[in-house]
Enzyme design. Structure first.
Site, PDB file in Angstrom:
ATOM      1  N   HIS A 158      34.721  62.661  41.598  1.00 35.91           N
ATOM      2  CA  HIS A 158      35.142  61.364  42.134  1.00 35.91           C
ATOM      3  C   HIS A 158      36.472  61.468  42.868  1.00 35.91           C
ATOM      4  O   HIS A 158      37.394  60.689  42.631  1.00 35.91           O
ATOM      5  CB  HIS A 158      35.216  60.323  41.017  1.00 35.91           C
ATOM      6  CG  HIS A 158      35.032  58.925  41.507  1.00 35.91           C
ATOM      7  ND1 HIS A 158      36.008  57.962  41.426  1.00 35.91           N
ATOM      8  CD2 HIS A 158      33.977  58.339  42.110  1.00 35.91           C
ATOM      9  CE1 HIS A 158      35.564  56.836  41.947  1.00 35.91           C
ATOM     10  NE2 HIS A 158      34.331  57.031  42.375  1.00 35.91           N
ATOM     11  N   HIS A 186      43.089  56.554  32.207  1.00 33.85           N
ATOM     12  CA  HIS A 186      42.147  57.357  33.004  1.00 33.85           C
ATOM     13  C   HIS A 186      40.833  57.528  32.257  1.00 33.85           C
ATOM     14  O   HIS A 186      39.827  56.938  32.614  1.00 33.85           O
ATOM     15  CB  HIS A 186      42.779  58.707  33.340  1.00 33.85           C
ATOM     16  CG  HIS A 186      41.973  59.556  34.270  1.00 33.85           C
ATOM     17  ND1 HIS A 186      41.002  59.061  35.103  1.00 33.85           N
ATOM     18  CD2 HIS A 186      41.988  60.908  34.500  1.00 33.85           C
ATOM     19  CE1 HIS A 186      40.468  60.045  35.808  1.00 33.85           C
ATOM     20  NE2 HIS A 186      41.037  61.172  35.452  1.00 33.85           N
ATOM     21  N   MET A 195      37.791  46.158  29.447  1.00 34.34           N
ATOM     22  CA  MET A 195      37.439  47.531  29.776  1.00 34.34           C
ATOM     23  C   MET A 195      36.024  47.597  30.353  1.00 34.34           C
ATOM     24  O   MET A 195      35.124  46.874  29.939  1.00 34.34           O
ATOM     25  CB  MET A 195      37.551  48.421  28.544  1.00 34.34           C
ATOM     26  CG  MET A 195      38.946  48.441  27.935  1.00 34.34           C
ATOM     27  SD  MET A 195      40.238  48.916  29.117  1.00 34.34           S
ATOM     28  CE  MET A 195      39.801  50.626  29.418  1.00 34.34           C
ATOM     29  N   HIS A 244      37.818  48.566  39.466  1.00 38.34           N
ATOM     30  CA  HIS A 244      38.097  49.957  39.816  1.00 38.34           C
ATOM     31  C   HIS A 244      39.188  49.983  40.868  1.00 38.34           C
ATOM     32  O   HIS A 244      39.215  49.140  41.761  1.00 38.34           O
ATOM     33  CB  HIS A 244      36.839  50.650  40.346  1.00 38.34           C
ATOM     34  CG  HIS A 244      36.912  52.137  40.322  1.00 38.34           C
ATOM     35  ND1 HIS A 244      37.596  52.859  41.276  1.00 38.34           N
ATOM     36  CD2 HIS A 244      36.390  53.045  39.457  1.00 38.34           C
ATOM     37  CE1 HIS A 244      37.490  54.150  40.996  1.00 38.34           C
ATOM     38  NE2 HIS A 244      36.775  54.289  39.903  1.00 38.34           N
ATOM     39  N   ASP A 292      31.696  53.042  33.600  1.00 36.69           N
ATOM     40  CA  ASP A 292      31.906  53.130  32.155  1.00 36.69           C
ATOM     41  C   ASP A 292      31.182  52.028  31.387  1.00 36.69           C
ATOM     42  O   ASP A 292      30.865  52.208  30.210  1.00 36.69           O
ATOM     43  CB  ASP A 292      33.402  53.061  31.839  1.00 36.69           C
ATOM     44  CG  ASP A 292      34.168  54.236  32.398  1.00 36.69           C
ATOM     45  OD1 ASP A 292      33.698  55.373  32.223  1.00 36.69           O
ATOM     46  OD2 ASP A 292      35.222  54.024  33.021  1.00 36.69           O
TER      47      ASP A 292
END
Length: 393
Positions: A207, A242, A277, A281, A332
């Site tokens: 990424h 991160h 969470m 992004h 995520d």
């Protein structure tokens, strides 16, 4: 001294004792936001279209049609492998999976409460300490292969150790994803689980110049070795800003417990201005292109693993976040519950991320070494100007 010169010196002395004004300071980019520090041919993120490509191929196409081994070859070599190249690549990967007795002894001696990322970092350091090979390009390709092959063994051993279970040896007759799942659980699970896991590995593989990748390139730029660069990357990924987001997502879902609680849980979090969470992004502003692929994978796993509760919580949170904030899920968010339904311990989610990202990290390490320049940015000093040390203190 009198006159214009004295006056000028007086002004200069006065300025030296004060911090520079906003106009005098350079244009500081905290966190290097928006700074382009180098070129890369490995991957491309296009925020405007929310797209990600590896060596020119859309990542969702790779996840749908390729194996993780094929994608690793692509990241390292620049092209997809031929059948003959893939056969040789897979043969070498399978031959490199085992760890020796000294590594087993090292892992067994680590404290039970040792963070799983510390286990992975320590294991990589040990691999570097026992590797006698030079650091030229050909040797580094072999080292990258060794790390890719042995990391699943290390992660599986550590997860089973925490459960009080003995390690399961690698199975050379199984592909990468099947072998890891077999080492973790003692069997190859349903096809939907194997496929979803392999897709997650492809989606996480690379990424761009994220924090851990850039850390690896910084270490490489000093002409340090590949293991040191990977160790630095692991240290960066361990940080809460991160890595670890998919772990946090699952902890949140467990806290919610029931889909009926999800809406009020989210509203309370937003009212307290707490970060949710798995959403948003730094690069993608209008959605993460990897999410649809992983969400479908989660749905398939949920079907075979009785995961409707987590799917319902996912749907409520995603809809409410979009309505209340306009912020969309990142990779995520579906990966957390998918890994949980696969049977992985939550604490092992980020080490599994390392298993995937080792391919991207090492691709960047080799690219940096090929056209190297020491990465050494400047800073703007904002402390005291030069002072005279007092006679007594």
């Amino acid at each position: 001294m009198t006159g214009p010169l004295a006056a000028a010196r007086s002004v200069a002395a006065t300025k030296s004792m004060t911090a520079p004004t906003v106009d005098e300071r350079p244009d500081i980019k905290k966190g290097l936001a928006g700074v382009v520090v180098d070129t890369t041919a490995i991957s491309k993120v296009v925020p405007q279209t929310n797209s990600l490509t590896y060596r020119g191929y859309p990542v969702q196409d790779l996840a749908a049609r390729c194996s993780f081994e094929q994608v690793a070859f692509l990241l390292w070599r620049g092209e997809l492998p031929t059948d003959a190249e893939l056969a040789l690549f897979s043969q070498r990967e399978r031959a490199s999976r085992r760890v020796d007795r000294s590594m087993l002894s090292l892992l067994a001696k680590l404290p039970d409460n040792c963070h799983p990322m510390d286990v992975v970092r320590t294991a990589i350091s040990y691999l570097g300490a026992e590797d006698p090979d030079e650091d030229d390009a050909a040797a580094n390709r072999a080292k990258a292969m060794r790390m890719m092959a042995v990391l699943p063994t290390i992660v599986a051993i550590d997860m089973r150790r925490r459960r009080g279970l003995p390690p399961i040896a690698p199975h050379s007759g199984l592909g990468y994803a099947q072998n890891f799942l077999h080492m973790c659980f003692g069997e190859v699970p349903e096809t939907a689980v194997v496929s979803a896991f392999e897709q997650s590995m492809i989606l996480y593989a690379e990424h761009g110049f994220n924090a851990s990748t850039f850390a690896a390139r910084v270490v490489t730029s000093t002409q340090s070795d590949i293991y040191s660069a990977v160790t630095g990357a692991i240290g960066a990924l361990k940080g809460r800003l991160h890595g670890g987001a998919n772990e946090a997502v699952m902890h949140d879902m467990i806290e919610i417990g029931d889909p009926a609680n999800a809406r009020e849980w989210l509203r309370a979090k937003l009212a307290r201005k707490e970060k949710i969470m798995g959403f948003g992004h730094r690069v993608y502003r209008h959605g993460d292109s990897r999410v649809p692929t992983m969400k479908r994978a989660l749905e398939r796993v949920g079907t075979v693993r009785d995961g409707q509760r987590w799917l319902d919580i996912y749907q409520v949170l995603a809809a409410e976040m979009a309505s209340a904030t306009g912020i969309l899920p990142n990779l995520d968010f579906p990966t957390g519950p998918a890994y949980y339904l696969m049977g992985f311990d939550i604490a092992s989610f980020t080490p599994i991320f390392v298993m995937s990202r080792i391919t991207g990290w090492t691709a960047h390490i080799m690219e940096q070494a090929t056209a190297n320049a020491l990465i050494r940015p400047l800073s703007a000093y904002c402390g005291h100007e030069q002072r005279v040390l007092p006679g007594t203190f």
